[in-house]
Enzyme design. Structure first.
Site, PDB file in Angstrom:
ATOM      1  CG  ASP A 158      -2.074  -0.937   1.121  1.00  0.00           C
ATOM      2  OD1 ASP A 158      -2.361  -1.368  -0.004  1.00  0.00           O
ATOM      3  OD2 ASP A 158      -2.678  -1.265   2.148  1.00  0.00           O
ATOM      4  CG  ASP A 159      -0.503   4.259   1.353  1.00  0.00           C
ATOM      5  OD1 ASP A 159      -0.704   4.020   2.553  1.00  0.00           O
ATOM      6  OD2 ASP A 159      -1.409   4.523   0.549  1.00  0.00           O
ATOM      7  CB  CYS A 172      -6.662  -0.425   0.957  1.00  0.00           C
ATOM      8  SG  CYS A 172      -5.741   0.654   2.046  1.00  0.00           S
ATOM      9  CE  LYS A 195      -5.033  -2.903   4.024  1.00  0.00           C
ATOM     10  NZ  LYS A 195      -4.607  -1.492   3.956  1.00  0.00           N
ATOM     11  CG  HIS A 230      -8.893  -3.181   3.385  1.00  0.00           C
ATOM     12  ND1 HIS A 230      -8.167  -2.046   3.653  1.00  0.00           N
ATOM     13  CD2 HIS A 230     -10.167  -2.907   3.755  1.00  0.00           C
ATOM     14  CE1 HIS A 230      -8.970  -1.122   4.160  1.00  0.00           C
ATOM     15  NE2 HIS A 230     -10.197  -1.637   4.226  1.00  0.00           N
TER      16      HIS A 230
END
Length: 466
Positions: free
Chosen positions: A43-44, A83, A142, A144
């Site tokens: 992420d990011d 996300c 993760k 999500h």
């Protein structure tokens, strides 16, 4: 009149024949081995965060080496900058709007682990496609993309229902909340709304209290005002207090770890997550598969299976082992334990009554030290054990006496068996025994039934029809 016989001898014709022949040969060749996939999603992560894209303040030597030895894409873009939708697009190859993983009211990601939203079960992920092609798939980290639809146990959005055989990770993963550091937008919004509602109720309570005070001076006949002020003040205090503890509730209910379909850590112990996930990923990549590819043998490309050693277990007890000695082409089998047949020599364990019975794996057995050794190439029925005679006078009665070759084979077999067993034991792990425990009892609530239990009678296949 029959047409004249023609022959084609032009260079073009010969070239076509050669090309057709090459295509036929290519068709007979075995397909190349299928590659393994290891995909890392972060992420990011921006284009300027890695050394291979020019970052000089953060060192990423391992990723840089992957880029140097592989392909570095300069326009590989995520479908979304947050996300949930970016992960949905990544797994499905479709814009998030196609799968409904979007919003028009400002909620750009799934907010709660206990929410009913998630990646629809009808969506086809690349993991599901690979699973259909025989791959073993796993997700570590993760997710999500939701968990359940209608009940806590249906797990309709869970990774296991989207093509993954194995999952260990965080279903939601708002790491700011889990770390107790800077709150997420969700937590900050909850705190702000609770605090605002509490203060608004407190203001109303003060106004009502003023009415009650006025009644005491004969200004307003509101006998309910004191009780209303007290009630609203209590609610206001609860909301105000809730604004200070809601962060802990979010961390408990949304920050947890799941292994497959089971919650295994709640709340999340963030300090231990990274090494745990790394270890899980390594273990998955090193997952022991005992089977071997038989296609080269079936295609006639080799004379031997890739199996060299095969362990024979009886329940959880190692009873025998088979070993292919590659240099000689011989197949050896060593028995460490054999059943005590009853009647003797019958090859069965039915006993005097003759009732069918499975031979036990432990207890009424015969152990062999040194093990019984057979050479299966010349003795596939295992009727001539290679052993030394107790007395020289017994030698003529033995079908196969011990030889130097057998001694060498026995020693080599024992060494190879020990090596294979030592390799297998630490990778076998400790798993629940499905047949030797409560799992193997009849449970009426798990009984498949056509109609109503306990009758369980029907014929939906038309077996009674003429």
């Amino acid at each position: 009149m029959a047409p004249p016989h023609r022959t084609c001898s032009s260079p073009a014709t010969l070239l076509c024949i050669v090309l057709l022949g090459l295509q036929y040969v290519d068709a007979l060749r075995s397909p190349p081995p299928r590659p393994n996939f290891l995909i890392i999603m972060a992420d990011d992560l921006g284009i300027g965060d890695l050394g291979c894209y020019g970052n000089t303040s953060i060192r990423t030597p391992n990723i840089d080496r992957l880029a140097e030895d592989g392909v570095r894409l300069t326009q590989y873009l995520a479908a979304e900058s947050v996300c949930t939708p970016s992960r949905a697009a990544f797994l499905t190859g479709r814009y998030p709007i196609r799968s409904g993983m979007t919003s028009g009211n400002g909620h750009r990601v799934l907010q709660w682990a206990a929410g009913a939203g998630g990646l629809p079960p009808k969506e086809i992920t690349f993991a599901r496609i690979l699973q259909g092609q025989g791959y073993v798939t796993g997700l570590v980290g993760k997710w999500h993309l939701g968990l359940s639809c209608r009940t806590v146990s249906d797990l309709c959005h869970h990774p296991l229902n989207h093509g993954f055989h194995h999952f260990l990770g965080l279903p939601l993963g708002m790491m700011g909340d889990c770390a107790g550091a800077e709150p997420s937008e969700k937590r900050a919004g909850l705190e702000r709304r609770l605090r605002g509602a509490g203060r608004a109720l407190a203001a109303v309570a003060v106004a009502i209290a003023a009415l009650a005070w006025g009644r005491g001076r004969g200004l307003a006949p509101a006998c309910w005002a004191p009780w209303a002020a007290i009630a609203l003040g209590a609610v206001a205090a609860i909301f105000e207090a809730g604004s200070y503890v809601v962060g802990g509730a979010v961390a408990r209910y949304d920050c947890f770890l799941m292994r497959n379909a089971t919650v295994t850590q709640q709340p999340l112990q963030l300090d231990h997550v990274t090494p745990l996930l790394l270890r899980e990923a390594k273990d998955f990549l090193r997952r022991e598969i005992d089977g071997r590819d038989l296609l080269p043998l079936l295609r006639g490309e080799t004379w031997h299976s890739a199996h060299e050693v095969l362990l024979h277990y009886c329940e959880v007890f190692l009873h025998a082992v088979r070993w292919v000695q590659r240099d000689s082409g011989q197949v050896w089998k060593a028995h460490f334990v054999t059943p005590t047949f009853d009647p003797l020599g019958s090859g069965s364990c039915s006993g005097a009554g003759g009732a069918a019975a499975v031979c036990p794996c432990v207890g009424k057995v015969e152990e062999h030290d040194p093990p019984l050794l057979f050479e299966l190439t010349s003795d596939p029925g295992e009727v001539r054990p290679l052993r030394a005679p107790a007395k020289m006078s017994e030698a003529p009665n033995l079908t196969a006496a011990i030889t130097s070759e057998a001694v060498t084979a026995a020693m080599a077999t024992a060494a190879r068996v020990r090596q294979e067993y030592d390799m297998l034991r630490p990778t076998a792990g400790h798993v629940p025994q499905q047949m030797g425990s409560l799992y193997n009892l009849w449970l009426p609530w798990l009984q498949p039934c056509c109609g109503h239990f306990p009758a369980c009678a029907c014929d939906l296949e038309g077996g009674s029809r003429k």
